[in-house]
Design a protein around this motif. Sequence first.
Motif, PDB file in Angstrom:
ATOM      1  N   GLN A   1      -1.775   7.298  -3.696  1.00  6.11           N
ATOM      2  CA  GLN A   1      -2.659   7.684  -4.795  1.00  6.11           C
ATOM      3  C   GLN A   1      -2.194   8.986  -5.449  1.00  6.11           C
ATOM      4  O   GLN A   1      -2.280   9.146  -6.671  1.00  6.11           O
ATOM      5  CB  GLN A   1      -4.101   7.823  -4.291  1.00  6.11           C
ATOM      6  CG  GLN A   1      -4.748   6.502  -3.918  1.00  6.11           C
ATOM      7  CD  GLN A   1      -6.242   6.631  -3.690  1.00  6.11           C
ATOM      8  OE1 GLN A   1      -6.947   7.290  -4.441  1.00  6.11           O
ATOM      9  NE2 GLN A   1      -6.739   5.993  -2.636  1.00  6.11           N
TER      10      GLN A   1
ATOM     11  N   LYS B   1     -13.345   5.761  -2.539  1.00  4.97           N
ATOM     12  CA  LYS B   1     -12.063   5.824  -1.838  1.00  4.97           C
ATOM     13  C   LYS B   1     -10.905   6.153  -2.780  1.00  4.97           C
ATOM     14  O   LYS B   1      -9.765   6.265  -2.337  1.00  4.97           O
ATOM     15  CB  LYS B   1     -11.792   4.497  -1.126  1.00  4.97           C
ATOM     16  CG  LYS B   1     -12.772   4.206   0.009  1.00  4.97           C
ATOM     17  CD  LYS B   1     -12.424   2.915   0.724  1.00  4.97           C
ATOM     18  CE  LYS B   1     -13.404   2.640   1.856  1.00  4.97           C
ATOM     19  NZ  LYS B   1     -13.093   1.374   2.566  1.00  4.97           N
TER      20      LYS B   1
ATOM     21  N   THR C   1      -3.026   4.127   0.168  1.00  2.00           N
ATOM     22  CA  THR C   1      -3.032   5.330   0.998  1.00  2.00           C
ATOM     23  C   THR C   1      -3.192   6.567   0.123  1.00  2.00           C
ATOM     24  O   THR C   1      -2.967   6.524  -1.092  1.00  2.00           O
ATOM     25  CB  THR C   1      -1.728   5.439   1.798  1.00  2.00           C
ATOM     26  OG1 THR C   1      -0.632   5.553   0.875  1.00  2.00           O
ATOM     27  CG2 THR C   1      -1.516   4.208   2.673  1.00  2.00           C
ATOM     28  N   ASP C   2      -3.574   7.685   0.732  1.00  3.13           N
ATOM     29  CA  ASP C   2      -3.735   8.932  -0.027  1.00  3.13           C
ATOM     30  C   ASP C   2      -2.423   9.359  -0.668  1.00  3.13           C
ATOM     31  O   ASP C   2      -2.393   9.834  -1.808  1.00  3.13           O
ATOM     32  CB  ASP C   2      -4.257  10.044   0.893  1.00  3.13           C
ATOM     33  CG  ASP C   2      -5.719   9.843   1.262  1.00  3.13           C
ATOM     34  OD1 ASP C   2      -6.399   9.081   0.551  1.00  3.13           O
ATOM     35  OD2 ASP C   2      -6.172  10.455   2.254  1.00  3.13           O
TER      36      ASP C   2
ATOM     37  N   SER D   1      -7.540   0.355  -1.482  1.00  4.78           N
ATOM     38  CA  SER D   1      -6.785   0.148  -0.245  1.00  4.78           C
ATOM     39  C   SER D   1      -5.505   0.981  -0.202  1.00  4.78           C
ATOM     40  O   SER D   1      -4.805   0.979   0.808  1.00  4.78           O
ATOM     41  CB  SER D   1      -6.428  -1.338  -0.087  1.00  4.78           C
ATOM     42  OG  SER D   1      -7.588  -2.135  -0.001  1.00  4.78           O
TER      43      SER D   1
ATOM     44  N   LEU E   1       0.790  -1.222   0.000  1.00  2.00           N
ATOM     45  CA  LEU E   1       0.000   0.000   0.000  1.00  2.00           C
ATOM     46  C   LEU E   1       0.823   1.273   0.000  1.00  2.00           C
ATOM     47  O   LEU E   1       0.285   2.341  -0.221  1.00  2.00           O
ATOM     48  CB  LEU E   1      -0.914   0.013   1.242  1.00  2.00           C
ATOM     49  CG  LEU E   1      -1.803  -1.207   1.438  1.00  2.00           C
ATOM     50  CD1 LEU E   1      -2.628  -1.049   2.701  1.00  2.00           C
ATOM     51  CD2 LEU E   1      -2.712  -1.395   0.249  1.00  2.00           C
ATOM     52  N   GLY E   2       2.108   1.180   0.283  1.00  2.00           N
ATOM     53  CA  GLY E   2       2.887   2.379   0.528  1.00  2.00           C
ATOM     54  C   GLY E   2       3.223   3.178  -0.710  1.00  2.00           C
ATOM     55  O   GLY E   2       3.149   2.709  -1.845  1.00  2.00           O
TER      56      GLY E   2
END
Length: 251
Positions: free
Chosen positions: A48, A73, A44-45, A42, A8-9
């Motif tokens: 994204q 999301k 992270t902002d 899923s 996710l990072g």
Amino acid sequence: MCPTSSLLGIDVVRNKIKMFAQQKVTLPKGRHKIIILDEADSMTDGAQQALRRTMEIYSKTTRFALACNASDKIIEPIQSRCAVLRYSKLRDDQIMMRLTEVVEQENLHVTNDGLEAIIFTAQGDMRQALNNLQSTNSGFGYINSENVFKVCDEPHPLLVKSMLEHCVNANIDEAYKIIEQLWSLGYSPEDIIGNIFRVCKTFQMAEYLKLEYIKEIGYTHMKVAEGVNSLLQMAGLLGRLCSKTAAPGAS
């Protein structure tokens, strides 16, 4: 393809995804590299935002496909750069067809009510249905409704159906015994109210009464989501449902 649910990072976007987009590949005219991000909601902002920049820079050579369960999301700058395709949940007969194929190929021991329980718990999600099938088989070696609901840890719909029958008959005492039993088994208010709604949708009753029931269930679901999730809240729901069919002047 990148399964972002486990990666996710922001570093993944800056390193793996960006590095792939930077690679020079000789392709026929009109062809592009494709990056598929599964469960993109899923991310992270920060990841994204980094992805948005990567999409802008390498749009001429790379195409991005994002699969997600909740499009809200995904940040607006990414959505505005994509063509959004929405897919409805699968029908029960479609899931049943695939489950039957898997059962035959894997020689699983399964009952009809077990397959129906898997479809009920899957809620139109094929992946969830296959996961529940595999988990039940691994845990018990025999797939019936009782084992499925043990694995999925959901209130049994037959209990919920019986509770609704008591409500339709304005029998608050018997209905409360069932909700108290579900509560004592440790089920969360969210699971209980969710299954009440799903069972109510297919419950045989007058259409006007079903609409009234769904309205009351939805109101209670909202209160539960706000944190008012006590047994008293559930009992209040049963009281309101019973009042819809109680005779005038009945207490």
